[in-house]
Design an enzyme around this catalytic site. Structure first.
Site, PDB file in Angstrom:
ATOM      1  N   GLU A  46       0.882  -1.178   0.000  1.00  0.00           N
ATOM      2  CA  GLU A  46       0.000   0.000   0.000  1.00  0.00           C
ATOM      3  C   GLU A  46       0.911   1.218   0.000  1.00  0.00           C
ATOM      4  O   GLU A  46       1.564   1.501   0.998  1.00  0.00           O
ATOM      5  CB  GLU A  46      -0.895  -0.077   1.237  1.00  0.00           C
ATOM      6  CG  GLU A  46      -2.179   0.674   1.061  1.00  0.00           C
ATOM      7  CD  GLU A  46      -2.053   2.090   1.552  1.00  0.00           C
ATOM      8  OE1 GLU A  46      -1.433   2.915   0.820  1.00  0.00           O
ATOM      9  OE2 GLU A  46      -2.557   2.361   2.638  1.00  0.00           O
ATOM     10  N   CYS A  71      -2.974   8.160   3.626  1.00  0.00           N
ATOM     11  CA  CYS A  71      -2.751   7.669   2.265  1.00  0.00           C
ATOM     12  C   CYS A  71      -3.918   8.050   1.353  1.00  0.00           C
ATOM     13  O   CYS A  71      -3.704   8.538   0.257  1.00  0.00           O
ATOM     14  CB  CYS A  71      -2.492   6.165   2.265  1.00  0.00           C
ATOM     15  SG  CYS A  71      -3.573   5.233   3.350  1.00  0.00           S
TER      16      CYS A  71
HETATM   17  O1  TXE Z   1       8.356   6.401   4.156  1.00  0.00           O
HETATM   18  P1  TXE Z   1       9.070   4.975   4.137  1.00  0.00           P
HETATM   19  P2  TXE Z   1       8.739   7.717   4.975  1.00  0.00           P
HETATM   20  C1  TXE Z   1       4.771   8.671   1.897  1.00  0.00           C
HETATM   21  C2  TXE Z   1       4.623  10.167   2.188  1.00  0.00           C
HETATM   22  C3  TXE Z   1       5.912  10.494   2.860  1.00  0.00           C
HETATM   23  C4  TXE Z   1       6.885   9.580   2.156  1.00  0.00           C
HETATM   24  C5  TXE Z   1       8.132   9.255   2.931  1.00  0.00           C
HETATM   25  O2  TXE Z   1       4.526  10.864   0.972  1.00  0.00           O
HETATM   26  O3  TXE Z   1       6.275  11.832   2.696  1.00  0.00           O
HETATM   27  O4  TXE Z   1       6.154   8.403   1.918  1.00  0.00           O
HETATM   28  O5  TXE Z   1       7.794   8.776   4.245  1.00  0.00           O
HETATM   29  C6  TXE Z   1      10.348   1.355   6.512  1.00  0.00           C
HETATM   30  N1  TXE Z   1      13.032  -2.009   3.707  1.00  0.00           N
HETATM   31  N2  TXE Z   1       4.116   7.853   2.881  1.00  0.00           N
HETATM   32  O6  TXE Z   1      10.155   8.109   4.748  1.00  0.00           O
HETATM   33  O7  TXE Z   1      10.539   5.133   4.098  1.00  0.00           O
HETATM   34  C7  TXE Z   1      10.413   2.548   7.427  1.00  0.00           C
HETATM   35  O8  TXE Z   1      11.344   2.309   8.472  1.00  0.00           O
HETATM   36  C8  TXE Z   1      12.030  -2.231   4.575  1.00  0.00           C
HETATM   37  C9  TXE Z   1       2.818   7.342   2.525  1.00  0.00           C
HETATM   38  O9  TXE Z   1       8.294   7.537   6.382  1.00  0.00           O
HETATM   39  O10 TXE Z   1       8.431   4.213   3.022  1.00  0.00           O
HETATM   40  C10 TXE Z   1       8.957   2.652   7.875  1.00  0.00           C
HETATM   41  O11 TXE Z   1       8.685   1.675   8.877  1.00  0.00           O
HETATM   42  N3  TXE Z   1      11.434  -1.236   5.258  1.00  0.00           N
HETATM   43  C11 TXE Z   1       2.378   6.277   3.426  1.00  0.00           C
HETATM   44  C12 TXE Z   1       8.194   2.285   6.599  1.00  0.00           C
HETATM   45  O12 TXE Z   1       9.140   1.567   5.785  1.00  0.00           O
HETATM   46  C13 TXE Z   1      11.859   0.030   5.055  1.00  0.00           C
HETATM   47  C14 TXE Z   1       2.722   6.342   4.848  1.00  0.00           C
HETATM   48  C15 TXE Z   1       7.655   3.470   5.811  1.00  0.00           C
HETATM   49  O13 TXE Z   1       8.707   4.366   5.559  1.00  0.00           O
HETATM   50  C16 TXE Z   1      12.913   0.311   4.153  1.00  0.00           C
HETATM   51  C17 TXE Z   1       4.050   6.882   5.074  1.00  0.00           C
HETATM   52  C18 TXE Z   1      13.500  -0.780   3.467  1.00  0.00           C
HETATM   53  N4  TXE Z   1      14.477  -0.606   2.560  1.00  0.00           N
HETATM   54  C19 TXE Z   1       4.672   7.634   4.108  1.00  0.00           C
HETATM   55  N5  TXE Z   1      13.102   1.656   4.143  1.00  0.00           N
HETATM   56  C20 TXE Z   1       1.014   5.698   3.187  1.00  0.00           C
HETATM   57  N6  TXE Z   1       0.927   4.763   2.235  1.00  0.00           N
HETATM   58  O14 TXE Z   1       0.061   6.037   3.855  1.00  0.00           O
HETATM   59  C21 TXE Z   1      12.214   2.194   5.004  1.00  0.00           C
HETATM   60  N7  TXE Z   1      11.456   1.212   5.560  1.00  0.00           N
END
Ligand code: TXE
Length: 469
Positions: free
Chosen positions: A243, A277
């Site tokens: 998602e 989201c």
């Molecule tokens: O996201 P990340 P971030 C969007 C929103 C935001 C942007 C960045 O636009 O500004 O994403 O947010 C984990 N392997 N959304 O930096 O990095 C991380 O530790 C496995 C939309 O917070 O995607 C966290 O637990 N896991 C969204 C999770 O992934 C990894 C909600 C989300 O972080 C990883 C949040 C890796 N390589 C942000 N790298 C929605 N869909 O609602 C990071 N993580």
């Protein structure tokens, strides 16, 4: 200072390093959250693997009863958890805030507790009978984000546990405390090892999702991380529910009564300060209705109390973290420097990551605030001349999680809704998810669905028993 530990096999794990977590509204310290090592990740996966054998043999009814007890624990601790969410994540206690989030956790636990996937006879004739059973996958890796830290974790872990899997959950490094507390509480009614946690940033997330002994990955987060997780899963061939957020369009059909839809549009866009989201992230309004829609939204925005969410009068809180705060400021700054009409509302406290409720007019497709996911309280409002153009704009981006159409009647909206490319198209509401209704993205917003029977299927694998008569 209070420390918050991970839980593996029902026991707290001693951590060698910690991070301090600060309240985004006040800057006050909330305590120290453990940071896991790669060894901790491995230990958690082994514990989950060992526990899964017994948990999968527990009767379906017993698992239903256990999950129902989890819902009760959430309910019994709802005020404690809601206050932790407000202090850590920022969303206010009141309105569609942290109490609402905890009640959603209760609901999204009760519903899977009451559902079952019965074996299905997919074929039968004189010679044979073929029955499809749904069996657990094994160990589920759950990677949660920071915007709805408890609710999204519950979406990931409850269906998995309900169907006989065990889970290793990693909360976001921005919001670990409330999640670690929730897991500690619900572990009181789960057998040891069924639900384990690790914590830390993307490196620890990557160690989990690339672990060779993982059978399924549930991920909610950014598209960039989603792509990395797909690559990591080549190590374990784990199927993934992805998602990846969205850039949801909302279209107001020409001639729609602006005052009747204003409140729905407002919360559709500004729920959780836009950090959701499936929030409205771009609004398309016919040129004849443009002024009245802006006036109706401005009236609401003017009335919204902004401040620390622990004060029950406040309905708009801070952004959760500095990364997000800077991102929204940058996108609004870009719009301003391109001559857009930036309308800001509310008295913003001078501590914490607060931003005003912001409407941005005189803006077009192609500008960054329209094309990029702002994930914050700044709504671009784009004028259109005819509906075909609005539909083309709505469908022009790769994000396709949700969309909505607003009209004086559902009949007027439905033909437009049918033309929109998104996992869910709402009519006269936005983001109105329900635990029985499948939810997931199209295109670059990810794949797989959560919730309801489809969500349960996603954490099982089919096993056919084929009988010769
Ligand atoms: O996201 P990340 P971030 C969007 C929103 C935001 C942007 C960045 O636009 O500004 O994403 O947010 C984990 N392997 N959304 O930096 O990095 C991380 O530790 C496995 C939309 O917070 O995607 C966290 O637990 N896991 C969204 C999770 O992934 C990894 C909600 C989300 O972080 C990883 C949040 C890796 N390589 C942000 N790298 C929605 N869909 O609602 C990071 N993580």
């Amino acid at each position: 200072m209070q420390t918050y530990s991970n839980l593996v096999n029902g026991k707290p794990v001693e951590a060698t390093s910690h991070q301090e977590i600060l309240n985004p509204a006040t800057g006050d310290s909330l305590g120290l959250a453990a940071i896991s090592s790669e060894q901790d990740v491995n230990d958690a996966v082994i514990a989950a693997r060992n526990a899964q054998k017994d948990w999968s043999r527990v009767s379906d009814q017993e698992r239903q009863e256990t999950v129902a007890r989890v819902a009760q624990v959430l309910q019994d601790n709802s005020e404690y958890l809601a206050e932790l969410i407000t202090r850590e994540q920022g969303k206010p206690l009141s309105g569609p805030g942290s109490r609402f989030e905890v009640q959603a956790c209760v609901g999204w636990t009760q519903v899977p507790a009451a559902l079952a996937l019965a074996p299905e006879t997919v074929h039968e004739d004189e010679e044979r009978k073929d029955v499809l059973h749904r069996v657990p996958l094994g160990v589920v890796a759950a990677i949660a984000p920071w915007n709805w830290p408890l609710m999204i974790a519950i979406w990931q872990i409850i269906p998995a546990i309900r169907m006989g899997n065990t889970v290793v959950l990693k909360p976001s490094e921005y919001t670990p405390i409330a999640t670690l507390e929730m897991v500690r509480l619900i572990n009181q009614v789960l057998p040891p090892g069924v639900l384990n946690t690790i914590s830390g940033d993307g490196r620890i997330g990557a160690a989990l999702t690339s672990h060779p002994d993982i059978d399924k990955i549930m991920f909610t987060g950014s598209e960039a991380t989603g792509r990395r997780i797909i690559e990591a899963s080549s190590r374990n061939l784990a199927p993934i529910t992805l998602e990846l957020g969205g850039n949801d369009p909302a279209i107001v059909v020409p001639g729609t009564d602006a005052t009747a839809i204003a409140e729905g549009l407002f919360w559709g866009a500004f729920l959780n300060m836009g950090q959701t989201c499936a929030c409205i992230k771009r609004l398309y309004v016919h040129e004849n209705d443009y002024d009245s829609v802006i006036a109706a939204l401005s009236d609401l925005a003017r009335q919204m109390p902004i401040g620390d969410g622990m004060n029950e009068n406040n309905l708009i809180g801070p952004l959760q973290n500095k990364m997000q705060y800077n991102k929204v400021k940058e996108l609004v700054g870009d719009a301003r420097s391109n001559g857009c009409d930036v309308m800001e509302f509310g008295d913003v406290p001078d501590t914490g990551y607060f931003l005003p409720v912001t409407l941005v007019g005189n803006i077009q497709d192609g500008q960054r605030l329209v094309d990029e996911e702002q994930f914050g309280p700044a709504l671009p409002i784009v004028r259109y001349k005819n509906l075909d153009d609005a539909v083309a704009s709505a469908n022009s981006l790769s994000a396709a999680l949700g969309a909505s159409v607003w009209a004086n009647s559902p009949e007027e909206a439905e033909p437009v809704a049918m033309r929109l490319e998104a996992g869910t198209v709402w009519i006269n509401q936005h983001g109105a998810i329900h635990p029985m209704v499948p939810f997931g993205g199209n295109k670059a917003s990810g794949y797989g669905v959560e919730f309801g029977l489809e969500g349960l299927k996603a954490v099982t694998q089919p096993r056919v028993i084929s009988i010769k008569k």
